[in-house]
Design an enzyme around this catalytic site. Structure first.
Site, PDB file in Angstrom:
ATOM      1  N   ASP A  61       0.844  -1.179   0.000  1.00 12.17           N
ATOM      2  CA  ASP A  61       0.000   0.000   0.000  1.00 12.17           C
ATOM      3  C   ASP A  61       0.886   1.238   0.000  1.00 12.17           C
ATOM      4  OD1 ASP A  61      -2.229   1.590   0.332  1.00 12.17           O
ATOM      5  OD2 ASP A  61      -2.006   1.589   2.489  1.00 12.17           O
ATOM      6  N   THR A  94      -3.309   5.231  -3.754  1.00 13.82           N
ATOM      7  CA  THR A  94      -2.257   5.961  -3.046  1.00 13.82           C
ATOM      8  C   THR A  94      -0.955   5.925  -3.826  1.00 13.82           C
ATOM      9  OG1 THR A  94      -1.925   3.947  -1.835  1.00 13.82           O
ATOM     10  CG2 THR A  94      -3.164   5.656  -0.765  1.00 13.82           C
ATOM     11  N   THR A  95      -0.696   4.793  -4.497  1.00 17.13           N
ATOM     12  CA  THR A  95       0.539   4.705  -5.261  1.00 17.13           C
ATOM     13  C   THR A  95       0.414   5.525  -6.531  1.00 17.13           C
ATOM     14  OG1 THR A  95       0.619   2.446  -4.473  1.00 17.13           O
ATOM     15  CG2 THR A  95       2.258   3.069  -6.054  1.00 17.13           C
TER      16      THR A  95
END
Length: 527
Positions: A61, A94-95
């Site tokens: 994550d 998120t990445t």
């Protein structure tokens, strides 16, 4: 020399080119760090803390990775921050957000090198982002009215979110868990009422969704093991008064019998409190603090199940789920709202006994029990599932869906390119750069899968010149595939958030032309 002495000794300043270099390099380094976790074939990172305990986290994550980094570079901190916000806001992407911002800066660096003013670049980026967002809006699909279709959309989104995580092997199973759990929420984005319990042992496929509420506690000794039609009083009160609780009290006694009297008085006090609690007409009492054996005996005699030490989340959730309120005084029973549920019983999961409340008042609540080989696996599984749950609950509110697998990026890139061709002036260079940065995301997805990204992206670009094209990168077969057929889709909200946050972050870093690092004020010598 004299001019340099504006700042104190330890303060440093970097101006113009050097400052911009430092911020670009830092941001790109961060983007490269999480780049490899993107896409279904993304790899995980092990984060080991050097503190005591040497904890190890294995995670995919982006936000979790970046949260754990301690970074000196100011521009990198901006990126870490946007990934955190993305995590809080929509839970997934998120990445992507960091990678996109990193790519935008990489393109911007080239433009600055050919003497284009950062403000020009920024206004180009602004136009491009607006255009990209509109392109997405036109292509987004909304199946809110057709329940069957909407559910399959949700399943697809869950599968897509999970496919880049550790759960990708059992994504069918977990996608179903997540969708069921979120469907029960009936549109609230409050994930409090979905409880996740992690129990090591078994394999990930043994995880299941439970309709009721599970409290990770054992049932006290000599108390009823199952209760039907439970009336529950949830409380936060001290049930351990068999010591004198007045601080600094000194009691002088002249014989042992007097001590016994004091003890007796205390017992009476306790008994009175228990009577008051029993007077609510309940048959289950859950307390957040501990319950001593004397009151426990009294409860057992009255046939009431007493549970002690239910930790705070447990208790708040329990109150929420059973529709009760947390009470701390028991003088007027009529004003206290009791919780209700149909059945309380003890169940075994693995080695542990847990208390299971079924048929609770609030139908929205449920418990997901995760099983897995080790704590690391469980933590990562929980993070992945949490991502999926966040995205799904957001999607239920904003039900627009786009396809995944690099498709939205290509659609946006195509539109942005169009815009660049029609824009006069230097801005067009910045707009073109934006479209290149967008197509970097499918490139990276392909790279992580070990495919020939240049070949695939050019094929994909050609495909996207056709109207109504649904092609994206199919990592499994290693070619350009039809995303609609594959059922790879993402929430529109996630993509939009990625686009806007990344543009803003890049803009922010671009505006920098000087970095001043100053030493903290020294404490004056007090010694």
């Amino acid at each position: 020399m004299a001019i340099d002495r504006i700042f104190k000794d330890e303060a440093m300043e970097e101006k113009g080119e050097r400052a911009r270099m430092a911020s670009f390099v830092g941001a790109m380094a961060i983007a490269d760090l999480v780049k490899t976790t993107l896409g279904p074939k993304g790899m995980d990172k092990i984060l080991q803390s050097t503190g005591r305990g040497q904890e190890v986290t294995v995670t995919n994550d982006g936000a979790t990775i970046l949260k754990s980094l301690h970074i000196d570079n100011p521009a990198a901190k901006v990126l870490i921050d946007i990934s955190k916000v993305q995590d809080d806001e929509v839970g997934d992407g998120t990445t992507s957000v960091v990678v996109l911002a990193g790519e935008l800066l990489r393109e911007a660096e080239k433009l600055v090198a050919v003497k284009i003013h950062p403000m020009t670049i920024i206004s180009g980026f602004r136009m491009a982002a607006e255009c990209a967002r509109n392109a997405l809006l036109q292509k987004a699909v909304d199946n809110k009215d057709d329940t069957e279709k909407f559910r399959s959309d949700l399943m697809n989104i869950a599968r897509t979110t999970l496919s880049s995580k550790i759960l990708s092997q059992d994504k069918e199973h977990f996608a179903k868990l997540a969708v069921d759990a979120v469907m029960r929420l009936k549109g609230s984005t409050n994930l409090e009422s979905i409880q996740i319990i992690k129990k090591p042992g078994g394999s990930l496929t043994d995880s299941f969704l439970d309709e009721g509420f599970i409290l990770d506690k054992k049932i006290g000794i000599g108390q009823p093991k199952r209760i039907e039609n439970a009336k529950i009083l949830v409380a936060n009160t001290a049930m351990d008064t068999d010591k004198v609780k007045i601080y600094g009290a000194r009691v002088r006694v002249d014989s042992m019998s007097k001590v016994a009297e004091i003890e007796g008085a205390e017992k009476d006090k306790m008994r009175e409190k228990v009577q008051k609690i029993i007077g609510h007409g309940i048959n289950c009492f859950v307390n957040r603090q501990l319950i001593y054996n004397f009151p426990e005996e009294l409860f057992a005699d009255a046939g009431i199940l007493a549970i002690e030490h239910a930790d705070f989340d447990g208790i708040e959730r329990l109150a929420l789920v059973t529709g009760g309120e947390i009470a701390s005084t028991f003088d007027n029973p009529e004003s206290v709202k009791l919780g209700h549920c149909n059945l309380i019983e003890e169940i075994m999961i693995g080695e542990d006994k847990l208390i299971h409340f079924s048929g609770v008042a609030m139908g929205q609540a449920c418990t997901i029990v995760l099983r897995g080989a080790s704590h690391h696996v469980l933590d990562e599984a929980e993070r992945s599932l949490h991502d999926a749950l966040c995205v799904l609950s957001q999607t239920i509110n904003d039900s627009r869906v786009v396809l995944g697998g690099g498709w939205p990026e290509m659609v946006m890139a195509k539109e942005v390119d169009e815009l660049a061709r029609n824009t006069p002036g230097k801005k067009s260079l910045a707009i073109e750069a934006f479209s290149r940065a967008l197509s970097a995301i499918p490139t990276i997805i392909a790279d992580n899968a070990g495919l020939d990204s240049a070949e695939l992206i050019s094929q994909l670009r050609a495909e996207h010149q056709k109207e109504g094209c649904t092609s994206g990168i199919d990592v499994i077969s290693g070619s350009v595939g039809d995303m609609a057929e594959r059922g790879i889709s993402e929430a529109f909200k996630v993509k939009q958030a990625v686009l806007l946050s990344a543009t803003e972050a890049a803009e922010m870093i671009l505006r920098v032309d000087e970095i001043i690092t100053c030493a903290p004020r020294r404490r004056e010598d007090r010694m």
